[in-house]
Design a protein around this motif. Structure first.
Motif, short mmCIF file in Angstrom:
data_model
loop_
_atom_site.label_atom_id
_atom_site.label_comp_id
_atom_site.label_asym_id
_atom_site.label_seq_id
_atom_site.Cartn_x
_atom_site.Cartn_y
_atom_site.Cartn_z
N ILE A 175 0.86 -1.30 0.02
CA ILE A 175 0.03 -0.07 -0.20
C ILE A 175 0.85 1.11 0.06
CG2 ILE A 175 -1.82 1.25 1.24
CD1 ILE A 175 -2.72 -1.39 0.10
N ILE A 176 0.85 2.13 -0.91
CA ILE A 176 1.60 3.30 -1.20
C ILE A 176 0.59 4.48 -0.77
CG2 ILE A 176 2.81 4.89 -2.80
CD1 ILE A 176 4.36 2.32 -1.82
N GLU A 177 1.11 5.34 -0.17
CA GLU A 177 0.17 6.69 0.21
C GLU A 177 1.21 7.63 -0.46
OE1 GLU A 177 -1.30 8.39 4.16
OE2 GLU A 177 0.89 9.08 3.82
N ILE A 178 0.61 8.46 -1.31
CA ILE A 178 1.18 9.68 -2.06
C ILE A 178 0.66 10.93 -1.48
CG2 ILE A 178 1.95 10.69 -4.21
CD1 ILE A 178 1.24 7.83 -5.41
N ARG A 179 1.43 11.71 -0.80
CA ARG A 179 0.89 12.92 -0.08
C ARG A 179 1.66 14.03 -0.77
NH1 ARG A 179 -0.30 13.58 5.99
NH2 ARG A 179 -1.64 11.93 5.51
N THR A 180 0.89 15.06 -1.58
CA THR A 180 1.35 16.35 -2.01
C THR A 180 1.04 17.74 -1.29
OG1 THR A 180 -0.71 16.66 -3.42
CG2 THR A 180 1.39 15.38 -4.36
N TYR A 181 1.80 18.39 -1.08
CA TYR A 181 1.70 19.50 -0.35
C TYR A 181 1.81 20.79 -0.97
CZ TYR A 181 3.08 16.14 3.48
OH TYR A 181 3.03 14.99 4.45
N ARG A 182 0.96 21.74 -1.01
CA ARG A 182 0.93 23.14 -1.62
C ARG A 182 1.32 23.97 -0.41
NH1 ARG A 182 -2.73 25.39 -5.84
NH2 ARG A 182 -1.30 23.92 -7.00
N LEU A 183 2.90 24.66 -0.31
CA LEU A 183 3.30 25.41 0.76
C LEU A 183 3.14 26.50 0.65
CD1 LEU A 183 6.48 23.41 0.63
CD2 LEU A 183 4.70 22.82 2.02
N ILE B 47 -3.49 10.44 -1.82
CA ILE B 47 -3.97 9.22 -2.41
C ILE B 47 -3.33 8.09 -1.80
CG2 ILE B 47 -4.75 10.51 -4.60
CD1 ILE B 47 -2.43 9.10 -6.00
N VAL B 48 -4.14 6.92 -2.00
CA VAL B 48 -3.57 5.55 -1.52
C VAL B 48 -3.66 4.68 -2.49
CG1 VAL B 48 -3.79 3.85 0.25
CG2 VAL B 48 -4.36 6.21 0.99
N ILE B 49 -2.82 3.88 -3.00
CA ILE B 49 -2.84 2.99 -3.88
C ILE B 49 -2.16 1.42 -3.56
CG2 ILE B 49 -3.18 4.71 -5.85
CD1 ILE B 49 -0.22 4.00 -6.42
N ASP B 50 -2.56 0.46 -4.38
CA ASP B 50 -1.96 -0.63 -4.20
C ASP B 50 -0.82 -0.93 -5.32
OD1 ASP B 50 -4.06 -1.51 -5.81
OD2 ASP B 50 -4.26 -3.38 -4.77
N VAL B 51 0.22 -1.48 -5.12
CA VAL B 51 1.16 -1.69 -6.16
C VAL B 51 1.78 -3.06 -5.96
CG1 VAL B 51 1.52 0.75 -6.80
CG2 VAL B 51 3.05 -0.44 -5.07
N SER C 151 -0.71 -2.78 4.72
CA SER C 151 -2.14 -2.89 4.43
C SER C 151 -2.88 -1.49 4.53
CB SER C 151 -2.95 -3.81 5.12
OG SER C 151 -2.73 -3.44 6.57
N VAL C 152 -4.17 -1.24 4.11
CA VAL C 152 -4.72 -0.12 4.52
C VAL C 152 -4.92 -0.04 6.03
CG1 VAL C 152 -6.96 1.14 4.14
CG2 VAL C 152 -5.98 0.00 2.30
N GLU C 153 -5.46 -1.13 6.75
CA GLU C 153 -5.69 -1.05 8.18
C GLU C 153 -4.63 -0.73 8.87
OE1 GLU C 153 -8.50 -3.56 5.88
OE2 GLU C 153 -6.23 -3.71 6.09
N GLU C 154 -3.22 -1.37 8.40
CA GLU C 154 -2.12 -0.87 9.11
C GLU C 154 -1.94 0.49 8.89
OE1 GLU C 154 2.31 -2.58 9.05
OE2 GLU C 154 2.02 -1.19 7.46
N ARG C 155 -2.13 0.96 7.74
CA ARG C 155 -1.82 2.54 7.54
C ARG C 155 -2.71 3.56 8.51
NH1 ARG C 155 -5.20 6.35 4.89
NH2 ARG C 155 -4.12 8.18 4.45
N ALA C 156 -4.23 2.99 8.63
CA ALA C 156 -4.94 3.64 9.53
C ALA C 156 -4.41 3.67 11.01
CB ALA C 156 -6.35 3.15 9.46
N ALA C 157 -3.95 2.38 11.49
CA ALA C 157 -3.70 2.38 12.70
C ALA C 157 -2.17 3.12 13.03
CB ALA C 157 -3.38 0.79 13.25
N LEU C 158 -1.46 2.79 12.23
CA LEU C 158 -0.19 3.69 12.55
C LEU C 158 -0.29 5.05 12.34
CD1 LEU C 158 2.47 1.50 10.40
CD2 LEU C 158 2.32 1.55 12.92
N GLU C 159 -1.00 5.75 11.62
CA GLU C 159 -1.41 6.94 11.25
C GLU C 159 -2.16 7.57 12.55
OE1 GLU C 159 -2.41 8.27 7.32
OE2 GLU C 159 -0.56 8.01 6.69
#
Length: 113
Positions: free
Chosen positions: A3-11, A97-101, A62-70
């Motif tokens: 599971i890859i999370e891609i976060r973009t920031y406008r600063l 965005i969150v995708i699986d690869v 996993s998506v569940e791990e992402r939620a728990a860790l974050e």
């Protein structure tokens, strides 16, 4: 699959260098200490419409791990009493965005920080 999370920031204008420094020196090591794998991080090579931008790519099992860790990280004292204000004050907006690869793709994205 990863599971890859891609976060973009406008600063906030004029804050990119400080944002990158605080993230690299404080926030990213803290994420690692809390079990969140940072795959890649840095400035955008192109600033959309002249805005200063950056990105963060994280990997989870996993998506569940992402939620728990974050939830644990962003709800904890290490973030709130640590770099939170220095990071958040420099962000105008962000998008995730969150995708699986395949694992091999996630491995190829990895860049030592």
């Amino acid at each position: 699959m990863a599971i890859i999370e891609i976060r973009t920031y406008r600063l906030v204008p004029g804050t990119r260098d400080d944002f990158l420094r605080v993230m690299r020196e404080v926030a990213l090591p803290l994420l690692g200490e809390h079990g969140i794998s940072v795959v890649r991080f840095g400035p955008s090579l192109v600033d959309e419409e002249g805005h200063e931008e950056a990105y963060l790519v994280r990997r989870f099992a996993s998506v569940e791990e992402r939620a728990a860790l974050e939830d644990a990280f962003y709800g904890g004292d290490a973030w709130h009493k640590g770099p939170r204000e220095d990071v958040v004050s420099r962000i105008e907006t962000y998008h995730t965005i969150v995708i699986d690869v395949p694992d091999a793709v996630a491995d190829l994205l990895y860049q030592p920080l």
